[in-house]
Design a protein around this motif. Sequence first.
Motif, short mmCIF file in Angstrom:
data_model
loop_
_atom_site.label_atom_id
_atom_site.label_comp_id
_atom_site.label_asym_id
_atom_site.label_seq_id
_atom_site.Cartn_x
_atom_site.Cartn_y
_atom_site.Cartn_z
N ASN A 154 0.83 -1.21 0.00
CA ASN A 154 0.00 0.00 0.00
C ASN A 154 0.87 1.26 0.00
O ASN A 154 0.56 2.25 -0.66
CB ASN A 154 -0.93 0.03 1.22
CG ASN A 154 -1.98 -1.06 1.15
OD1 ASN A 154 -2.21 -1.64 0.09
ND2 ASN A 154 -2.61 -1.35 2.27
N PHE A 155 1.97 1.20 0.74
CA PHE A 155 2.86 2.36 0.83
C PHE A 155 3.54 2.61 -0.52
O PHE A 155 3.59 3.75 -1.00
CB PHE A 155 3.92 2.09 1.91
CG PHE A 155 4.82 3.25 2.20
CD1 PHE A 155 4.48 4.18 3.16
CD2 PHE A 155 6.01 3.42 1.51
CE1 PHE A 155 5.31 5.26 3.44
CE2 PHE A 155 6.84 4.50 1.77
CZ PHE A 155 6.49 5.43 2.74
N ILE A 156 4.05 1.54 -1.13
CA ILE A 156 4.73 1.69 -2.43
C ILE A 156 3.76 2.28 -3.46
O ILE A 156 4.13 3.14 -4.27
CB ILE A 156 5.28 0.32 -2.91
CG1 ILE A 156 6.44 -0.13 -2.00
CG2 ILE A 156 5.76 0.41 -4.36
CD1 ILE A 156 6.94 -1.53 -2.28
N ALA A 157 2.51 1.84 -3.39
CA ALA A 157 1.52 2.29 -4.38
C ALA A 157 1.24 3.78 -4.28
O ALA A 157 0.70 4.37 -5.23
CB ALA A 157 0.22 1.51 -4.20
N SER B 132 3.27 1.14 10.68
CA SER B 132 3.59 2.28 9.83
C SER B 132 4.97 2.07 9.23
O SER B 132 5.71 1.18 9.65
CB SER B 132 3.56 3.58 10.64
OG SER B 132 4.59 3.56 11.60
N ILE B 133 5.28 2.86 8.23
CA ILE B 133 6.58 2.73 7.57
C ILE B 133 7.54 3.78 8.15
O ILE B 133 7.17 4.93 8.34
CB ILE B 133 6.45 2.95 6.04
CG1 ILE B 133 5.52 1.89 5.42
CG2 ILE B 133 7.81 2.94 5.37
CD1 ILE B 133 6.11 0.55 5.18
N ASP C 88 1.91 6.30 6.36
CA ASP C 88 1.46 5.30 5.40
C ASP C 88 1.53 5.75 3.94
O ASP C 88 0.96 5.13 3.07
CB ASP C 88 0.03 4.85 5.74
CG ASP C 88 -0.92 6.03 5.82
OD1 ASP C 88 -0.51 7.16 5.45
OD2 ASP C 88 -2.06 5.84 6.27
N SER C 89 2.22 6.85 3.69
CA SER C 89 2.37 7.25 2.28
C SER C 89 3.78 7.76 2.00
O SER C 89 4.47 8.25 2.90
CB SER C 89 1.33 8.33 1.92
OG SER C 89 1.51 9.47 2.73
N TRP C 90 4.17 7.62 0.75
CA TRP C 90 5.53 7.92 0.31
C TRP C 90 5.91 9.38 0.56
O TRP C 90 5.14 10.28 0.23
CB TRP C 90 5.65 7.59 -1.18
CG TRP C 90 7.00 7.87 -1.74
CD1 TRP C 90 7.35 8.92 -2.52
CD2 TRP C 90 8.19 7.10 -1.55
NE1 TRP C 90 8.69 8.85 -2.83
CE2 TRP C 90 9.23 7.75 -2.24
CE3 TRP C 90 8.47 5.93 -0.84
CZ2 TRP C 90 10.53 7.26 -2.26
CZ3 TRP C 90 9.77 5.44 -0.85
CH2 TRP C 90 10.77 6.11 -1.56
#
Lengths: 391, 297
Positions: free
Chosen positions: A164-167, A374-375, A388-390
């Motif tokens: 999901n994060f990569i997307a 979370s990343i 959760d987002s790039w």
Amino acid sequence: MMKSSLKLTAAAAVAAFIATSDIALAEEAGLTDTTIKIGMIGSLTGPAALWGWPTINGAKMVYDDINANGGINGRKIELVIEDSQCQAPLALAAAKKLISRDEVFMLHGGSCSGAILPVRDLVLKEKVPMMVLVATADEIVAQPNGYIYRAFLPGSYDGEIIANFIATSPQLKKVVVVGNTDAVANVRYPKLEESIKANNLEYLGLEPLEVEATDATAQVLKVKSLNPDAVVLVARPEASAVFLKDAAKLGLDVPVFGSTLVDLQDLLERIGDPKPMANMNVVSFYKSTLTEAPMARWVDMLKKYYPDDKVQAAAFYGTSGALAVVEALKRAGPDLSREKMVQALSEIKDMDGGPMACSVTFAADDHEGCKTGSIWGMRDGNITALGDSWK
Amino acid sequence: MEIATLLSVGVSNGCLYGLVGLGLVLVYNAQGIPNFAHGELFMASAFAAYTANILFGLSYALSMLVAIVFAFALGVVVEFLAIRPIAMNRSLGRASTEVAIVLSTVGLMIAIKGLARIPWGDSVRKLPAAFSTETISVGGLVLSTQRLLIIVVAFVLTIAISLFFSKTSLGKKMRATSQNTAGAMLVGINTGHIYSATWGLAAICGGVAGILAAPLIFLYPDMGTRMLLKGFAAACLGGFGSVGGVFVGGLVMGIVEIFFGRYLATSMMDIFAPIIIIVVLLFRPQGLFGSRSAVRV
């Protein structure tokens, strides 16, 4: 007549005494008026000892703190700790000993999925409540299961979080997976591949990396030849460090996403050089890095009860489980039983996961309490929580 | 360019396998013992280097020297305390003695590993590389300085050991003892000292491999297990009877393994060493460079 009546009365009294004693014994396993006995199983020696005491102590500190503050409903928590050496036969023997000989009220254990999986059948058969310590395999907690709970991110979920994060990045379209092929890694692949495809990313395949790899040249060159936009690294810390070093050396310059098997600070210490870490990101269980405010309470607690322990990510993997156990024991009340404990656990909703990023929620038919993480990534040489987002 | 990169890594890995295999061969030729604790000598020496360099702050070169001396001493002590008493126990009978010695080395493997876990078990250790410049570029080819060091040291050590056996008095006594122990004793060679020296020398081979490999991998008590298997495979491939053969066996293994992984299947790299052992034992048990020995009955 009188004699036979007396005999009957005596026999009935004895029968009633035996029956009630059995019930009492069954209800009071591991319980006294002042204590609750909990059995813990961890990898205290052997190859996985690295995780052993840190994860046990991360849970123990919660129980220590509860005891220091008077216990739960008048009872203090008494721990019996056994070593599994990360081996299934030893884990099973430890669980049998704790349940049969030590007569613990419940179990809180499991450092290695492969070792603790066989314990599942025993626990379910004996109807002993169990909180998983740090083992991540989905099968341990999968339904049907009336007694085993987990309060941190299960193994298969980190793949979904990574995908999901990569997307969220328009630049990252083609993804290759590099990883170990042991039980701990294998549980992650199906959901990871499914999530990569579900996010309309191109899945370039899985490149195996030995758990004890001392060199990853072949893997790095093979990955380079596939020309990916991102690499998902599902490997244990040693192998991950080897891969990152060789990737940097051989010019593989794409973002790398590690699973919950690794921790950025630990990798940084292993590699000893921030350069190979420049592209590294990992899924983290936690609310923040260990040096930020949300973790301060737990870091302080660890320092208070285990001042010699290293403040590291692994130290808090078992903390949320202990918090859930404590919460359920409080809710179950002074008239405690195993069935009441199970019911109380199942009724926990949106409980603060302590150091974990998730809120813990159980249900009668879903004992996975924590499904979000979370990343984190290296940004300007610092470990940074990315969400959760790039970024 | 990719071929050259693979070759450089394969050769340096092969040199490590060769050095470990060399230590195994020395002990096997002297006493007919497959030393299953050899991987632990590899590990213990790496930790000795770490202790000297990081914990005691000795210079890198001095730390390496300390670790090599430690390896030699450990080899001698192991032979004297754990092997010789069993070997000298005539009441066991030949077959039982061999089994007991093999089991003793397995026990040593577990014991040394277990002992190492007491101080080292729960933390990450890393030995720095010998040179501050980690890589050099030659015509666009990136080479690891540590890997170049491995190649140079392994070649030099193998040649030195070959010369040691052919030119020095002690080396000749070692060969004599391995060829005919009773004969060596009859001409006045102290075979006990020879066995100790052989174990010490074998431990140096394993120890040097451990010290050289440590900056590329990480220090942990189980680090020798995998290397033991690779060393056995190198010894089987090259032949247990030849110093140079074992070294070449290691090189072949290292090179074939990495090309196999890159162009066929990386998943097969892990099982490459056991496959080599089985295939060689089935089709050429004397190895590539060994010769069949005839036994008169």
